[in-house]
Enzyme design. Structure first.
Site, mmCIF file in Angstrom:
data_model
loop_
_atom_site.group_PDB
_atom_site.id
_atom_site.type_symbol
_atom_site.label_atom_id
_atom_site.label_comp_id
_atom_site.label_asym_id
_atom_site.label_seq_id
_atom_site.Cartn_x
_atom_site.Cartn_y
_atom_site.Cartn_z
ATOM 1 N N THR A 72 0.832 -1.202 0.000
ATOM 2 C CA THR A 72 0.000 0.000 0.000
ATOM 3 C C THR A 72 0.869 1.257 0.000
ATOM 4 O O THR A 72 0.607 2.209 -0.736
ATOM 5 C CB THR A 72 -0.930 -0.005 1.235
ATOM 6 N N GLY A 200 5.886 -8.093 0.454
ATOM 7 C CA GLY A 200 6.473 -9.361 0.887
ATOM 8 C C GLY A 200 5.472 -10.428 1.278
ATOM 9 O O GLY A 200 5.639 -11.612 0.947
ATOM 10 N N CYS A 325 -9.602 -7.068 1.536
ATOM 11 C CA CYS A 325 -9.785 -5.674 1.913
ATOM 12 C C CYS A 325 -11.227 -5.226 1.721
ATOM 13 O O CYS A 325 -11.675 -4.281 2.338
ATOM 14 C CB CYS A 325 -8.862 -4.796 1.085
HETATM 15 C C1 LIG Z 1 -2.316 -7.000 -1.083
HETATM 16 C C2 LIG Z 1 -2.267 -6.026 -2.192
HETATM 17 C C3 LIG Z 1 -1.856 -4.703 -1.991
HETATM 18 C C4 LIG Z 1 -1.533 -4.168 -0.624
HETATM 19 O O1 LIG Z 1 -0.348 -4.702 -0.087
HETATM 20 P P1 LIG Z 1 -0.125 -4.573 1.493
HETATM 21 O O2 LIG Z 1 1.290 -4.997 1.694
HETATM 22 O O3 LIG Z 1 -1.100 -5.509 2.127
HETATM 23 O O4 LIG Z 1 -0.341 -3.163 1.871
HETATM 24 C C5 LIG Z 1 -1.796 -3.859 -3.078
HETATM 25 N N1 LIG Z 1 -2.111 -4.283 -4.303
HETATM 26 C C6 LIG Z 1 -2.500 -5.540 -4.554
HETATM 27 C C7 LIG Z 1 -2.824 -5.954 -5.942
HETATM 28 C C8 LIG Z 1 -2.598 -6.462 -3.514
HETATM 29 O O5 LIG Z 1 -3.002 -7.690 -3.749
#
Ligand SMILES: *Cc1c(COP(=O)(O)O)cnc(C)c1O
Length: 392
Positions: A72, A200, A325
């Site tokens: 994010t 990660g 989410c």
């Molecule tokens: C999970 C996800 C995110 C967010 O990553 P986080 O490390 O959880 O903040 C952003 N973009 C996509 C496509 C994701 O699947």
């Protein structure tokens, strides 16, 4: 009770080799990487090694890799950083209707600040085309952000072609590759990518560590202010152990993408085939082949996704409706609406996302459970009852 985890699109397990690599960096090696003493040098060396592992995995240079707090943050930094940096050129940004909220909500915030955002529509499979993008670029466009692979329906976008369009127009191209690492071969140089986000915990590193690749020469406004870490561009004392973890994890994830994809897609295709054959009024979302190898996303008419998840959970099976989410909110997924599904069908969606640790036996167990649960839920559904009467 048997427990089956098929929610790897939400997060993955930290695997033993990754955990082992990280272990020394809590109690034994803990120096601040910025410190000018041996404790610090040892930590600095570990970060340099991890940066090299990440760079190598996507064919970047080491000084193009920036560690962040999560996917994010990488998305926020890329989009806002580029938007603010280039206001003199213009205030127009292009993205798609099916991005993760880390992109969409960042764009919504920028709109409030006076930027203009074009949300490219997608076709029934979730694809955007280079022609569409070409037609949307304006003289005041400064950034295009299109995800490599969609987190809900698994669609893999034609990234190299989209990046080429941006290059032609002199517009920056960012891609959210969070779901793609380990499944889609990424070569930032060959593909012409200016910025790329990863996270990660989507490939067996811990939660709370991300990367933003920024091509050499791309100017980006700073996201965090503070110390001189990450070449003065992302302040904050480095998350040492997690950085070591993401380095190890990406090395493993990209070592054998072909074998990984063959293994997962065999299970994926077996599940999809059985579901579509054995459960009436079911539908596959996304493209049958140009999709993430571990992604199964299906809709069952006359069913609420949330009830389905609860009954699956009661059988020890972890899946998700749409993305982690968005579950919890009762709005249907913006991705399923964007591919043209009506609300009532989009509500009955289920995403099962595989890792290398899932087996064919688990796949069969899950489909058996689904057949039974869907039929049970439908037997209690007045909608289904009406439908049957009408279609007698
Ligand atoms: C999970 C996800 C995110 C967010 O990553 P986080 O490390 O959880 O903040 C952003 N973009 C996509 C496509 C994701 O699947």
């Amino acid at each position: 009770m048997k427990r089956i985890y098929m929610d790897n699109g939400a997060t993955t397990r930290v695997t033993e080799p990754v955990f082992e690599a990280m272990k020394p960096y809590f109690c034994e090696i803990y120096g601040n990487p910025s410190s000018a003493h041996n404790f610090g040098y040892v930590s600095r060396h570990a970060i340099d090694a991890a940066r090299e592992q990440v760079a190598k995995a996507i064919n970047a240079d080491v000084n193009e890799i920036y560690f962040t707090g999560c996917g994010t943050e990488s998305d926020n930094w890329a989009v806002r950083g580029a938007a603010y940096e280039n206001v003199k050129k213009g205030r127009h940004i292009i993205t798609t209707a099916i991005e993760h909220h880390a992109i969409l909500h960042t764009c919504a915030q920028l709109e409030k600040e006076g930027f203009e955002v074009t949300y490219l529509p997608v076709d029934e499979y979730g694809f955007v085309t280079p022609e569409q993008l070409d037609a949307a670029i304006r003289p005041d466009t400064t950034l295009v952000s299109i995800m490599t692979a969609n987190n809900e329906i698994g669609t893999i976008e034609p990234i190299a072609e989209l990046a080429a369009v941006c290059k032609k127009h002199g517009v920056l191209f960012h891609t959210d590759a969070v779901q793609a690492i380990g499944s889609v071969k990424i070569d930032v140089k060959a593909m012409g990518i200016d910025m790329l986000s990863m996270s990660g915990h989507k490939f067996h590193a811990p939660k709370g560590i991300g990367v933003l690749y920024i091509r050499k020469g791309v100017r980006l406004q700073q996201f965090m202010n503070g110390g001189a870490q990450e070449r003065n561009r992302r302040a904050g004392t480095e998350n040492l152990a997690s950085i070591v973890g993401i380095g190890k994890a990406i090395e493993i994830a990209t070592a054998n993408i072909d074998a990984h994809n063959a293994q997962l897609s065999a299970i994926r295709d077996h599940m999809i085939e059985r579901i579509l054959k054995e459960i009436p009024y079911s539908r596959l979302n996304g493209h049958p082949t140009t999709r993430l190898p571990g992604n199964v996303n299906v809709c069952f008419r006359f069913i609420e996704g949330e009830s389905l998840l609860m009954l699956l959970d009661a059988k020890g099976i972890a899946g998700s409706s749409g993305s982690a989410c968005t579950s919890g909110s009762l709005d249907p997924s913006h991705v399923l609406l964007a591919i043209g599904l009506p609300h009532e069908i989009a509500h009955g969606s289920l995403r099962l996302s595989l890792s290398e640790e899932n087996t064919m036996e688990e796949a069969d167990y899950v489909v058996d459970a689904l057949v039974e649960i869907v039929s049970r839920l439908r037997s209690m559904s007045p909608l289904y009852d009406d439908f049957l009467k009408e279609n007698k």
